[in-house]
Design a protein around this motif. Structure first.
Motif, PDB file in Angstrom:
ATOM      1  N   ASN A 213       0.822  -1.220   0.000  1.00 49.77           N
ATOM      2  CA  ASN A 213       0.000   0.000   0.000  1.00 49.77           C
ATOM      3  C   ASN A 213       0.852   1.266   0.000  1.00 49.77           C
ATOM      4  OD1 ASN A 213      -1.428  -2.334   1.088  1.00 49.77           O
ATOM      5  ND2 ASN A 213      -3.160  -0.979   1.447  1.00 49.77           N
ATOM      6  N   GLU A 214       1.946   1.239  -0.793  1.00 49.78           N
ATOM      7  CA  GLU A 214       2.846   2.404  -0.799  1.00 49.78           C
ATOM      8  C   GLU A 214       2.259   3.550  -1.616  1.00 49.78           C
ATOM      9  OE1 GLU A 214       6.831   1.479  -2.050  1.00 49.78           O
ATOM     10  OE2 GLU A 214       7.495   3.566  -2.006  1.00 49.78           O
ATOM     11  N   THR A 215       1.716   3.217  -2.794  1.00 46.94           N
ATOM     12  CA  THR A 215       1.121   4.258  -3.648  1.00 46.94           C
ATOM     13  C   THR A 215      -0.299   3.825  -4.041  1.00 46.94           C
ATOM     14  OG1 THR A 215       1.854   3.227  -5.699  1.00 46.94           O
ATOM     15  CG2 THR A 215       3.386   4.764  -4.666  1.00 46.94           C
ATOM     16  N   ARG A 216      -1.074   4.776  -4.584  1.00 44.97           N
ATOM     17  CA  ARG A 216      -2.417   4.431  -5.066  1.00 44.97           C
ATOM     18  C   ARG A 216      -2.329   3.416  -6.205  1.00 44.97           C
ATOM     19  NH1 ARG A 216      -3.181   9.780  -4.408  1.00 44.97           N
ATOM     20  NH2 ARG A 216      -4.443  10.319  -2.604  1.00 44.97           N
ATOM     21  N   ARG A 229      -9.462  -5.056  -0.843  1.00 47.07           N
ATOM     22  CA  ARG A 229      -8.335  -4.174  -0.540  1.00 47.07           C
ATOM     23  C   ARG A 229      -7.035  -5.002  -0.465  1.00 47.07           C
ATOM     24  NH1 ARG A 229      -8.534   1.237  -0.889  1.00 47.07           N
ATOM     25  NH2 ARG A 229      -6.833   1.256   0.628  1.00 47.07           N
ATOM     26  N   PRO A 230      -5.879  -4.355  -0.724  1.00 43.33           N
ATOM     27  CA  PRO A 230      -4.615  -5.103  -0.762  1.00 43.33           C
ATOM     28  C   PRO A 230      -4.322  -5.909   0.506  1.00 43.33           C
ATOM     29  CG  PRO A 230      -4.292  -2.914  -1.659  1.00 43.33           C
ATOM     30  CD  PRO A 230      -5.696  -2.956  -1.145  1.00 43.33           C
ATOM     31  N   LEU A 231      -4.620  -5.345   1.676  1.00 45.35           N
ATOM     32  CA  LEU A 231      -4.251  -6.095   2.879  1.00 45.35           C
ATOM     33  C   LEU A 231      -5.234  -7.240   3.161  1.00 45.35           C
ATOM     34  CD1 LEU A 231      -2.782  -3.294   5.172  1.00 45.35           C
ATOM     35  CD2 LEU A 231      -1.570  -4.977   3.765  1.00 45.35           C
ATOM     36  N   ALA A 232      -6.444  -7.150   2.618  1.00 47.15           N
ATOM     37  CA  ALA A 232      -7.356  -8.308   2.689  1.00 47.15           C
ATOM     38  C   ALA A 232      -6.821  -9.417   1.780  1.00 47.15           C
ATOM     39  CB  ALA A 232      -8.766  -7.901   2.281  1.00 47.15           C
ATOM     40  N   HIS A 251      -1.555   3.997   1.882  1.00 42.41           N
ATOM     41  CA  HIS A 251      -2.970   4.025   1.498  1.00 42.41           C
ATOM     42  C   HIS A 251      -3.703   2.841   2.116  1.00 42.41           C
ATOM     43  CE1 HIS A 251      -2.233   7.376  -1.176  1.00 42.41           C
ATOM     44  NE2 HIS A 251      -1.110   6.773  -1.472  1.00 42.41           N
ATOM     45  N   VAL A 252      -3.951   2.941   3.411  1.00 47.74           N
ATOM     46  CA  VAL A 252      -4.698   1.888   4.105  1.00 47.74           C
ATOM     47  C   VAL A 252      -6.022   2.480   4.590  1.00 47.74           C
ATOM     48  CG1 VAL A 252      -2.737   0.464   4.821  1.00 47.74           C
ATOM     49  CG2 VAL A 252      -3.395   2.394   6.232  1.00 47.74           C
ATOM     50  N   ALA A 282       0.710   8.513   5.239  1.00 48.97           N
ATOM     51  CA  ALA A 282       0.212   7.369   6.006  1.00 48.97           C
ATOM     52  C   ALA A 282      -0.571   7.878   7.225  1.00 48.97           C
ATOM     53  CB  ALA A 282       1.377   6.506   6.461  1.00 48.97           C
ATOM     54  N   PRO A 283      -1.693   7.229   7.560  1.00 48.58           N
ATOM     55  CA  PRO A 283      -2.480   7.642   8.738  1.00 48.58           C
ATOM     56  C   PRO A 283      -1.853   7.096  10.023  1.00 48.58           C
ATOM     57  CG  PRO A 283      -3.548   5.794   7.645  1.00 48.58           C
ATOM     58  CD  PRO A 283      -2.314   6.105   6.844  1.00 48.58           C
ATOM     59  N   VAL A 284      -0.680   7.630  10.361  1.00 52.39           N
ATOM     60  CA  VAL A 284       0.124   7.035  11.440  1.00 52.39           C
ATOM     61  C   VAL A 284      -0.587   7.099  12.788  1.00 52.39           C
ATOM     62  CG1 VAL A 284       2.272   7.285  12.744  1.00 52.39           C
ATOM     63  CG2 VAL A 284       2.313   7.331  10.251  1.00 52.39           C
TER      64      VAL A 284
END
Ligand SMILES: [Zn+2]
Length: 432
Positions: A213-216, A229-232, A251-252, A282-284
């Motif tokens: 999830n580094e870039t869109r 979604r990528p992490l799913a 992008h999470v 990132a939404p840190v």
């Protein structure tokens, strides 16, 4: 028994208070023996910490250390074009000797700026492991497998090599080197190869590290192809089942933050690289609020362009506030913890805290400087004002890597000269 006393300084405690104290470390065990009132401890050797702050050695949670060879070669482009047009053609020409020279240069830079541990992704990993051994540092290393653009045989060989390198090098450098299985990213490794090799990595109890999830541009193709979604998708592949940490996580969405928290998957946040490549914010703070362990990494020197973790702490604090639209987000104490204890937790090292029995990994910062005056709050200084060049001494595993700004584990001038010469020849080869 040989013991080293770090004496006369102020010491950053695990709860982020600062106390006047001496720190005694054992060079035999590599552990901190005691942290006690000034003048109460004795050592065989001493490091002077007058007018200085003793902190845990910093942990660079995601880098490609040998990419110092590409520093300043190509800037000001987005990730995809930069990789295809500039980075990959030059990397294709890298020899093992180039990677050794680039790794030594990067490690010298890290020692000079107070970093004692790193998590690295690259190839010719034996060379990097030997450089880490000579540096006296701690590292989590691995061979990074890519399958796009390769035939089936080449693709399978890459993933097998990642498994083999992880097994071969785990415990190298007297246990200071650990390893991870490293598929490069969710979009550069084909699904069939994940299905085949991830279960093997898990059954061998390997930790996993990969870009996600580094870039869109990394999110959209996965959503289009797999409908999730990528992490799913990563969870479905088993990538989050073991001990894993991802690089970036820019992008999470909320469902992916929940997934990271539920699976205990960590994140190596790389704010400078994310800003320079305009990858995103990132939404840190959201990730931290969800209980995710977030460390800080410089990423490679080609997208940063230095390996100074003090820069990176400041960037993490600044970008975290922008991302949250809240000046109180990702505060000074938080970034200091991210660069020390959190990073060490991600890498699996008992470092990042100055307390008895922890690894004797520390850095001593000279406070005698205009940009560090006055000293209202030294944690604030660590996050916002200290520079890598303020580090006087660096210690890892009880050994002195740098004393009074002189690197003791490498001939620094020779390392710089070798890397500069090899980098020039490398670019000439790539352009011919
Ligand atoms: Zn990276």
């Amino acid at each position: 028994m040989t013991e080293l006393l770090v004496t006369g300084g102020r010491v950053l405690q695990p709860d982020l208070t600062v106390e006047r104290a001496d720190v005694l470390v054992s060079q035999d065990s590599g552990d901190i023996v005691a942290v006690d009132d000034p003048g109460t401890l004795d050592g065989d050797d001493e490091l002077d910490a007058e007018n200085s702050l003793v902190i845990p050695g910093l942990v660079n949670a995601h880098t490609h250390v040998a990419m110092t060879m590409l520093r300043g070669l190509a800037d000001d482009k987005p990730l995809g074009a930069w990789l295809r047009e500039d980075v990959w053609p030059v990397e294709a020409e890298l020899t093992p000797e180039d990677i050794r020279a680039g790794a030594e240069l990067g490690l010298v830079e890290m020692i000079r700026s107070g970093t004692t541990s790193l998590s690295d992704m690259y190839f010719e990993v034996e060379e990097i492991a030997e450089a880490v051994d000579q540096a006296g540092m701690r590292a989590v290393l691995g061979f990074t497998a890519v399958t796009v653009g390769k035939d089936e045989e080449g693709a399978r060989a890459d993933l097998q090599e990642s498994l083999d390198v992880a097994e071969r090098l785990d415990g190298a450098a007297d246990g200071r080197v650990r390893t991870t299985f490293q598929p490069h990213s969710l979009t550069t490794v084909g699904e069939e190869y994940f299905r085949e090799f991830v279960p093997e990595a898990l059954s061998a109890d390997r930790s996993l590290h990969f870009h996600a999830n580094e870039t869109r541009d990394e999110v959209t193709p996965i959503v289009d192809e797999h409908g999730v979604r990528p992490l799913a998708y990563a969870a479905d592949l088993g990538l989050l089942d073991g001990d894993a940490y991802i690089a970036h996580g820019v992008h999470v969405d909320d469902s992916e933050i929940d997934l990271l928290a539920e699976t205990g998957t960590g994140v190596a946040h790389c704010p400078a690289s994310n800003m320079k490549l305009a990858s995103g914010m990132a939404p840190v703070q959201d990730m931290l609020d969800a209980g995710i362990t977030v460390g800080i990494g410089t990423d490679g020197a080609a997208s940063n362009n230095d390996l100074d973790m003090f820069d990176e702490m400041r960037d993490a604090a600044m970008l975290g506030k922008l991302a949250a639209d809240d000046a109180s987000a990702v505060d000074a104490g938080t970034v200091v913890e991210m660069a020390t204890a959190n990073g060490a937790d991600l890498l699996g090292f008992d470092s990042g805290r100055i307390e008895a029995d922890a690894n004797a990994d520390l850095a001593v910062i000279d406070l005698d400087a205009p940009h560090l005056t006055p000293a209202h709050d030294l944690v604030s200084h660590l996050a916002y004002a200290v520079r890598g060049s303020d580090v006087r001494h660096t210690v890892c595993d009880g050994e002195v890597l740098m004393r009074d700004r002189s690197v003791e584990v490498f001939d620094e001038a020779a390392v710089r000269e070798r890397a500069a010469e090899r980098a020039e020849a490398l670019v000439e080869r790539a352009e011919s």
